[in-house]
Write an enzyme that holds these catalytic residues in place. Structure first.
Site, mmCIF file in Angstrom:
data_model
loop_
_atom_site.group_PDB
_atom_site.id
_atom_site.type_symbol
_atom_site.label_atom_id
_atom_site.label_comp_id
_atom_site.label_asym_id
_atom_site.label_seq_id
_atom_site.Cartn_x
_atom_site.Cartn_y
_atom_site.Cartn_z
ATOM 1 N N SER A 240 -7.392 -3.655 1.648
ATOM 2 C CA SER A 240 -7.542 -3.340 -0.190
ATOM 3 C C SER A 240 -7.840 -4.223 -0.518
ATOM 4 C CB SER A 240 -6.113 -2.480 -0.147
ATOM 5 O OG SER A 240 -5.462 -1.434 0.314
ATOM 6 N N ASN B 163 -8.883 -1.168 10.150
ATOM 7 C CA ASN B 163 -7.457 -0.416 10.129
ATOM 8 C C ASN B 163 -7.787 0.316 11.482
ATOM 9 O OD1 ASN B 163 -8.252 -1.781 7.169
ATOM 10 N ND2 ASN B 163 -10.172 -1.104 7.876
ATOM 11 N N GLU C 108 -13.425 -6.051 10.114
ATOM 12 C CA GLU C 108 -11.971 -6.028 10.306
ATOM 13 C C GLU C 108 -11.906 -4.399 11.210
ATOM 14 O OE1 GLU C 108 -9.133 -5.297 7.288
ATOM 15 O OE2 GLU C 108 -10.523 -4.330 6.201
ATOM 16 N N GLU D 85 0.936 -1.086 -0.241
ATOM 17 C CA GLU D 85 -0.106 0.130 -0.094
ATOM 18 C C GLU D 85 0.842 1.525 0.105
ATOM 19 O OE1 GLU D 85 -3.797 -0.920 2.984
ATOM 20 O OE2 GLU D 85 -2.031 -2.976 3.096
ATOM 21 N N ASP E 129 -14.955 -1.398 9.545
ATOM 22 C CA ASP E 129 -15.565 -1.849 8.303
ATOM 23 C C ASP E 129 -16.820 -2.809 8.985
ATOM 24 O OD1 ASP E 129 -13.821 -0.388 7.538
ATOM 25 O OD2 ASP E 129 -12.961 -2.662 6.197
ATOM 26 N N GLY F 144 -6.559 4.708 5.632
ATOM 27 C CA GLY F 144 -6.347 5.910 4.371
ATOM 28 C C GLY F 144 -6.161 7.749 4.526
ATOM 29 N N TYR G 10 -11.509 1.855 -5.500
ATOM 30 C CA TYR G 10 -10.779 2.548 -4.913
ATOM 31 C C TYR G 10 -10.317 2.875 -5.950
ATOM 32 C CZ TYR G 10 -9.191 0.246 -0.771
ATOM 33 O OH TYR G 10 -10.111 0.419 0.697
ATOM 34 N N ARG H 11 -10.690 2.494 12.229
ATOM 35 C CA ARG H 11 -11.799 2.531 11.266
ATOM 36 C C ARG H 11 -12.129 1.047 11.092
ATOM 37 N NH1 ARG H 11 -10.300 2.909 5.658
ATOM 38 N NH2 ARG H 11 -11.796 1.460 6.039
HETATM 39 N N1 LIG Z 1 -17.901 -11.840 4.827
HETATM 40 C C1 LIG Z 1 -18.178 -10.722 3.786
HETATM 41 N N2 LIG Z 1 -19.782 -10.440 3.551
HETATM 42 C C2 LIG Z 1 -19.700 -9.361 2.597
HETATM 43 N N3 LIG Z 1 -19.100 -9.189 1.790
HETATM 44 C C3 LIG Z 1 -17.143 -9.610 2.403
HETATM 45 C C4 LIG Z 1 -17.895 -10.128 3.162
HETATM 46 N N4 LIG Z 1 -15.583 -9.857 3.769
HETATM 47 C C5 LIG Z 1 -15.579 -8.867 2.762
HETATM 48 N N5 LIG Z 1 -16.396 -8.748 2.260
HETATM 49 C C6 LIG Z 1 -16.082 -7.266 0.937
HETATM 50 O O1 LIG Z 1 -14.665 -7.233 1.061
HETATM 51 C C7 LIG Z 1 -14.583 -5.565 1.358
HETATM 52 C C8 LIG Z 1 -13.373 -6.486 1.979
HETATM 53 O O2 LIG Z 1 -12.900 -7.350 2.725
HETATM 54 P P1 LIG Z 1 -12.531 -7.048 4.226
HETATM 55 O O3 LIG Z 1 -12.922 -7.849 5.148
HETATM 56 O O4 LIG Z 1 -12.805 -5.664 4.363
HETATM 57 O O5 LIG Z 1 -10.163 -6.868 4.209
HETATM 58 P P2 LIG Z 1 -9.745 -5.321 3.532
HETATM 59 O O6 LIG Z 1 -10.456 -3.856 3.579
HETATM 60 O O7 LIG Z 1 -8.757 -6.013 3.843
HETATM 61 O O8 LIG Z 1 -9.280 -6.276 1.445
HETATM 62 C C9 LIG Z 1 -15.360 -5.371 2.364
HETATM 63 O O9 LIG Z 1 -15.470 -4.163 2.169
HETATM 64 C C10 LIG Z 1 -16.855 -5.742 1.280
HETATM 65 O O10 LIG Z 1 -16.948 -5.534 0.714
HETATM 66 MG MG LIG Z 2 -11.917 -4.050 4.778
#
Ligand SMILES: Nc1ncnc2c1ncn2[C@@H]1O[C@H](COP(=O)(O)OP(=O)(O)O)[C@@H](O)[C@H]1O
Ligand SMILES: [Mg+2]
Length: 323
Positions: free
Chosen positions: A153, A280, A278, A25, A264, A284, A223, A262
């Site tokens: 990301s 962060n 998760e 990143e 999610d 960002g 992004y 932050r």
């Molecule tokens: N269990 C889930 N069900 C539905 N969508 C998911 C799920 N896990 C992740 N996502 C989608 O994938 C994106 C990235 O997942 P995330 O766990 O936030 O990892 P990162 O942001 O670190 O790549 C999320 O913002 C969401 O849009």
């Molecule tokens: Mg995420």
């Protein structure tokens, strides 16, 4: 939010803004760090750029920084290793400490801690070398999400809608991490919730809704395309807003996060149940990023937000004893 007087600014001393770095990143970090550096300087802070990819960490001590702002994302900046070095050097730093940073970097350990604290997070399976993939599908149902637990990301993430796709999804995620995380897919709306502060004083900022036209689990989509829309404060009923914020603050405190972060969140369409994905711990921080967006919704400028985060810099393990 309180404003800073010129003497408050002077008391911040000589400041290093750490950005760039060696993680995947790096590019985003360069934009975050330049933004933070410019904002701090515009407020009269004696701020200096420091790129750990170009200079040795030993230079941090030689520079005699009074504190540093960490604007690095991903490995070596967000994962606790840099935080450990700064503790050893005795240089106060922004954001979470060693343990919260390391745990926050690992989505599996994060979920284990959250479940112990009653934080709702999607049901999951950990897929090692010997995993029985049919069993994973039977346990989690379809669709399911496969992701490398240490990446960010949206790198290496696949939505699996048919059992026949699972093997390839696991192989993709294994390119990044040895152990792979599979999660129940939550169909619904997506949000991100910034938090400022620590412990009992940790407070969620206004919630941001993220609407990507073709679904959210696509890096390019999220992004780099202009058609992803952000709404802040998110259009949600008051009771759902309060429930999400309470879960997010609980989740942040459960991990021992400090300074800022932050979280999610997904809101299941069928019953409005929230699921936390998760945290962060070094989000960002470009002027278009989500944490500044939420701060603005509360009337705090990007510049004031940068100063506020900087002012919260600390050593989390206490001042080291001089040899
Ligand atoms: N269990 C889930 N069900 C539905 N969508 C998911 C799920 N896990 C992740 N996502 C989608 O994938 C994106 C990235 O997942 P995330 O766990 O936030 O990892 P990162 O942001 O670190 O790549 C999320 O913002 C969401 O849009
Ligand atoms: Mg995420």
């Amino acid at each position: 939010m309180s404003t800073f007087t010129p003497s408050d600014i002077a008391a911040l001393g000589k400041v290093g803004v750490l950005f760039g770095g060696r993680s995947a990143e790096r590019e985003i970090s360069l934009i975050s760090g330049n933004g933070v550096l410019g904002a701090l300087k515009s407020k009269g802070v004696d701020a200096h750029a420091f790129d750990p990819a170009e200079r040795s960490l030993a230079d941090l001590a030689a520079e005699k920084f009074d504190r540093v702002f960490i604007a690095l994302h991903g490995r070596y900046g967000e994962d606790g290793s840099l935080q450990g070095a700064l503790e050893q050097l005795g240089i106060p730093y922004t954001g979470s400490g060693v343990m919260a940073s390391a745990v926050g970097m690992d989505k599996i350990t994060t979920k284990i801690v959250w479940l112990a604290h009653g934080v709702p997070t999607p049901r999951y399976a950990v897929i090692g070398d010997q995993a029985d993939l049919d069993r994973v599908v039977a346990d989690l149902g379809l669709p399911l999400i496969v992701k490398p637990p240490l990446e960010g990301s949206t790198i290496g993430i696949t939505k699996v809608t048919d059992a026949s796709q699972l093997k390839a999804a696991v192989e993709l995620a294994r390119r990044y991490d040895k152990v792979v995380l599979a999660e129940q897919f939550i169909a619904g709306r997506e949000f991100s919730v910034p938090v400022l502060g620590a412990g009992a004083d940790a407070r969620a900022l206004p919630i941001i809704e993220i609407v990507a036209p073709e679904g959210n689990y696509d890096y390019q989509n999220k992004y780099f395309k202009d058609d992803t829309k952000y709404y802040c404060p998110a259009p949600l009923d008051e009771d759902i807003t309060a429930a999400i914020k309470a879960h997010v603050e609980n989740a942040y405190r459960a991990l021992g996060c400090e300074g800022w972060g932050r979280v999610d969140v997904l809101l299941r369409a069928s019953d409005n149940a929230p699921f936390l994905l998760e945290v962060n711990t070094s989000p960002g921080m470009t002027s278009h990023s989500l944490v500044p967006m939420a701060a603005r919704a509360e009337g705090t400028s990007y510049e004031d937000l940068c100063v506020r985060i900087l002012a919260s810099a600390s050593l989390k393990l206490g001042q080291p004893k001089k040899a």
